[in-house]
Write an enzyme that holds these catalytic residues in place. Structure first.
Site, PDB file in Angstrom:
ATOM      1  N   SER A 253      31.180  32.624 -25.914  1.00 53.60           N
ATOM      2  CA  SER A 253      30.534  33.803 -25.345  1.00 53.60           C
ATOM      3  C   SER A 253      31.144  34.191 -23.989  1.00 53.60           C
ATOM      4  CB  SER A 253      29.030  33.514 -25.252  1.00 53.60           C
ATOM      5  OG  SER A 253      28.326  34.704 -25.305  1.00 53.60           O
ATOM      6  N   HIS A 396      25.056  34.189 -33.135  1.00 53.55           N
ATOM      7  CA  HIS A 396      25.820  33.908 -31.925  1.00 53.55           C
ATOM      8  C   HIS A 396      25.565  32.459 -31.500  1.00 53.55           C
ATOM      9  CE1 HIS A 396      27.726  35.168 -28.185  1.00 53.55           C
ATOM     10  NE2 HIS A 396      26.738  34.628 -27.495  1.00 53.55           N
TER      11      HIS A 396
HETATM   12  C1  GCU Z   1      25.202  38.501 -23.208  1.00 55.44           C
HETATM   13  C2  GCU Z   1      26.381  39.386 -22.870  1.00 55.44           C
HETATM   14  C3  GCU Z   1      27.653  38.953 -23.612  1.00 55.44           C
HETATM   15  C4  GCU Z   1      27.905  37.483 -23.415  1.00 55.44           C
HETATM   16  C5  GCU Z   1      26.662  36.695 -23.760  1.00 55.44           C
HETATM   17  C6  GCU Z   1      26.752  35.190 -23.431  1.00 55.44           C
HETATM   18  O1  GCU Z   1      24.820  38.709 -24.542  1.00 55.44           O
HETATM   19  O2  GCU Z   1      26.025  40.711 -23.157  1.00 55.44           O
HETATM   20  O3  GCU Z   1      28.759  39.695 -23.162  1.00 55.44           O
HETATM   21  O4  GCU Z   1      29.003  37.070 -24.177  1.00 55.44           O
HETATM   22  O5  GCU Z   1      25.558  37.164 -23.000  1.00 55.44           O
HETATM   23  O6  GCU Z   1      27.556  34.770 -22.641  1.00 55.44           O
HETATM   24  O7  GCU Z   1      25.920  34.459 -23.977  1.00 55.44           O
END
Ligand code: GCU
Length: 418
Positions: A253, A396
Site C-alpha cells: 500500500s 487490499h
Molecule cells: C489509503 C490511501 C492509499 C494507500 C492506503 C494504505 O487507502 O488512499 O493510497 O495506499 O491508504 O496505505 O493503506
C-alpha cells in the site's frame, strides 16, 4: 506549500471515485524511451547515461520530492539484543538500532531481523517497513515493543495488547523455511505519517542537502520513508549473515509506493516488490480510476511534494507516469501485485504500468514482462518474467498467497549467490 496553493487545493471539489472502466477517458502515456526534448532513447547506454537520470530527476522534482543524500559520518548501528533460538531454534532474531544523527539518540530506526539458522550464509533477505510497530509483526514475546508514541498508527495503542496483531502480513516462518531472512522496521520511526510541514522524523536532517532544492520539490514523506529504507540497507550491509547484494525491498500500500521509489533511487536493492500500491505507486495516474491525484493529495498532502499538487486537474500535463517509475528499476526484477476487490488501487492501472515498463526492460536485454499481453491476466494467475504481476482474489492486504508468489519470484530472479 504556499498559502495560495493550499487554498486552491483544499477548495477543489471532492469527486466520487470512478470505478467504471467505460468512464476512463483516453490518455497518452509519456514514452519512457523518448527524452523530454523529443530525441529517441535507442540504446542501453542512452537509457543509463541520459534518460534514466532525467526520469529520476523528474519524479523527484515533480512528485515525491528530491531524494536527499546521506552524511555517513552521522550514521551508526548498534545491535541491541540477539535471540539465537527464535521459532523453536529455526532462526536468530536480532534487534539492531540505526541512529540517523549519531551521537544524538533520535531519530532512530529499530530493525528486527530474523535470520534462518540452517541456511548457508550469507542469506538473501526481504526488507519491509511495517505499519504498527515491530511487536505487531509476530506474537513472540521476545520482540521489543516499538516505543514510538508520535506515530499516527501507534498513538495510544502501542502496548502489549498489539503484540502479533498483524502477524498474518509477516509470515516469518514461511520465509525462514525458504532460506531467506526477513528484516522489518516501523515506518513512523522514520517519519510520522501526518502532515506537520516536514518538522518531525528525519526531515530536519535533510536541511543541508536541500539548500539548493526549491521548496516545492523538497523531500516529502514517501521520500523520507524511502531514504530510511536505504539506511536500513546500509545497516544490512554490516551484518555478515546477510547477503546485502540479494535484498528485495517489499512494501504494501503506501509502503508499496515507497518500495518502488526506494528501488528506483537505490540500485543496491536487488529486487523490488510492490503490493497493492495503487495511486502514487504502481497505478497509472492518467487513468483516474479509483483513487486519483486529487483525492490522494487532499487526504495525504504530506506524501508528495507541493509541486505535485499543481497537476491536480491536469494530469495530461504530467511529464511522467507510473510505468516510468517501474522502468527506473530496470533491469532489476520487479513484482507488482493487486487484489481483485481493491478497486481503489486500480488493479488494471497497476498491471498497465508493469506492462508499459516492458520496452525499457527489453532495451536492457531482459525478457521484461515475458510477452504477457496488454490485457490484465485472470485472477490468481501470475504472469511475466523479470517484470511479474498478479491479481489475487480478495481485498487490499498483504497475504500468504502474495508471499508465496514473492518467494517463488525471488528464487527465480534474485541474483544467484557468487
Ligand atoms: C489509503 C490511501 C492509499 C494507500 C492506503 C494504505 O487507502 O488512499 O493510497 O495506499 O491508504 O496505505 O493503506
Amino acid at each position: 506549500m504556499t498559502k495560495l496553493l493550499r487554498g486552491f487545493f483544499f477548495c477543489a471539489a471532492a469527486q466520487e471515485p470512478n470505478y467504471d472502466e467505460a468512464e476512463v477517458v483516453s490518455y497518452t502515456l509519456p514514452d519512457p524511451l523518448v527524452m523530454s526534448d523529443g530525441s529517441p532513447v535507442a540504446t542501453a547506454e542512452d537509457w543509463t547515461a541520459k534518460r534514466r537520470p532525467e526520469l529520476l530527476e523528474l519524479f523527484g522534482r515533480e512528485m515525491y520530492g528530491v531524494m536527499p543524500g546521506v552524511d555517513r559520518s552521522r550514521l551508526a548501528f548498534e545491535t541491541l539484543r540477539t535471540d539465537p533460538v527464535a521459532f523453536d531454534g529455526k532462526a536468530t532474531f536480532k534487534e539492531v538500532r540505526i541512529y540517523f544523527d549519531a551521537p544524538n539518540p533520535a531519530p532512530k530506526l529499530d530493525l528486527l531481523i530474523a535470520i534462518p539458522n540452517k541456511a548457508e550464509k550469507p542469506v538473501p533477505a526481504f526488507l519491509l517497513l511495517n505499519f504498527q510497530g515491530n511487536h505487531t509483526t509476530d506474537s513472540d514475546p521476545w520482540i521489543s515493543i516499538s516505543d514510538n508514541t508520535e506515530g499516527n498508527h501507534t498513538r495510544g495503542v502501542n502496548g502489549e495488547e498489539r503484540r502479533g496483531y498483524k502477524k498474518d502480513r509477516y509470515p516469518f516462518e514461511m520465509i525462514i523455511d525458504r532460506g531467506y531472512a526477513l528484516a522489518t522496521a516501523y515506518y513512523e520511526d522514520i517519519d510520522p505519517d501526518f502532515d506537520d510541514q516536514r518538522q518531525n522524523g528525519v526531515h530536519p536532517l535533510f536541511a543541508e542537502f536541500e539548500k539548493n532544492v526549491p521548496e516545492e520539490s523538497r523531500a516529502a514523506t514517501i521520500t523520507a520513508w524511502a531514504w530510511g529504507l536505504s539506511r536500513a540497507l546500509d545497516c544490512l550491509e554490516t551484518i555478515p549473515e546477510i547477503d546485502a547484494a540479494r535484498v528485495a525491498v517489499v512494501g504494501h500500500s503506501r509502503l508499496g509506493k515507497t518500495s518502488l521509489w526506494a528501488g528506483a533511487n537505490d540500485p543496491r536493492f536487488a529486487a523490488v516488490i510492490s503490493n497493492d500500491s495503487g495511486c502514487g505507486g504502481a497505478a497509472l495516474t492518467r487513468r483516474n480510476f479509483g483513487e486519483t491525484i486529487e483525492t490522494i493529495n487532499r487526504t495525504f498532502p504530506h506524501w508528495f511534494c507541493p509541486k505535485y499538487k499543481t497537476y491536480v486537474g491536469r494530469t495530461e500535463e504530467l511529464p511522467i507516469d507510473q510505468h516510468e517509475l517501474i522502468a527506473l528499476i530496470a533491469p532489476r526484477p520487479v513484482y507488482v501485485a493487486s487484489a481483485s476487490e481493491d478497486l481503489w488501487a486500480d488493479p488494471t492501472g497497476e498491471y498497465l504500468s508493469a506492462y508499459n515498463a516492458d520496452s525499457v526492460y527489453r532495451l536492457l536485454g531482459t525478457e521484461g514482462i515475458g510477452g504477457a499481453p496488454a490485457e490484465p491476466p485472470e485472477v490468481d494467475t501470475p504472469v511475466g518474467a523479470v517484470i511479474h504481476y498478479h491479481r489475487r482474489t480478495g481485498k487490499h492486504n498483504l497475504s500468504e498467497y502474495d508471499w508465496a508468489q514473492y518467494l517463488d519470484f525471488a528464487d527465480e530472479y534474485l541474483p544467484k549467490k557468487n
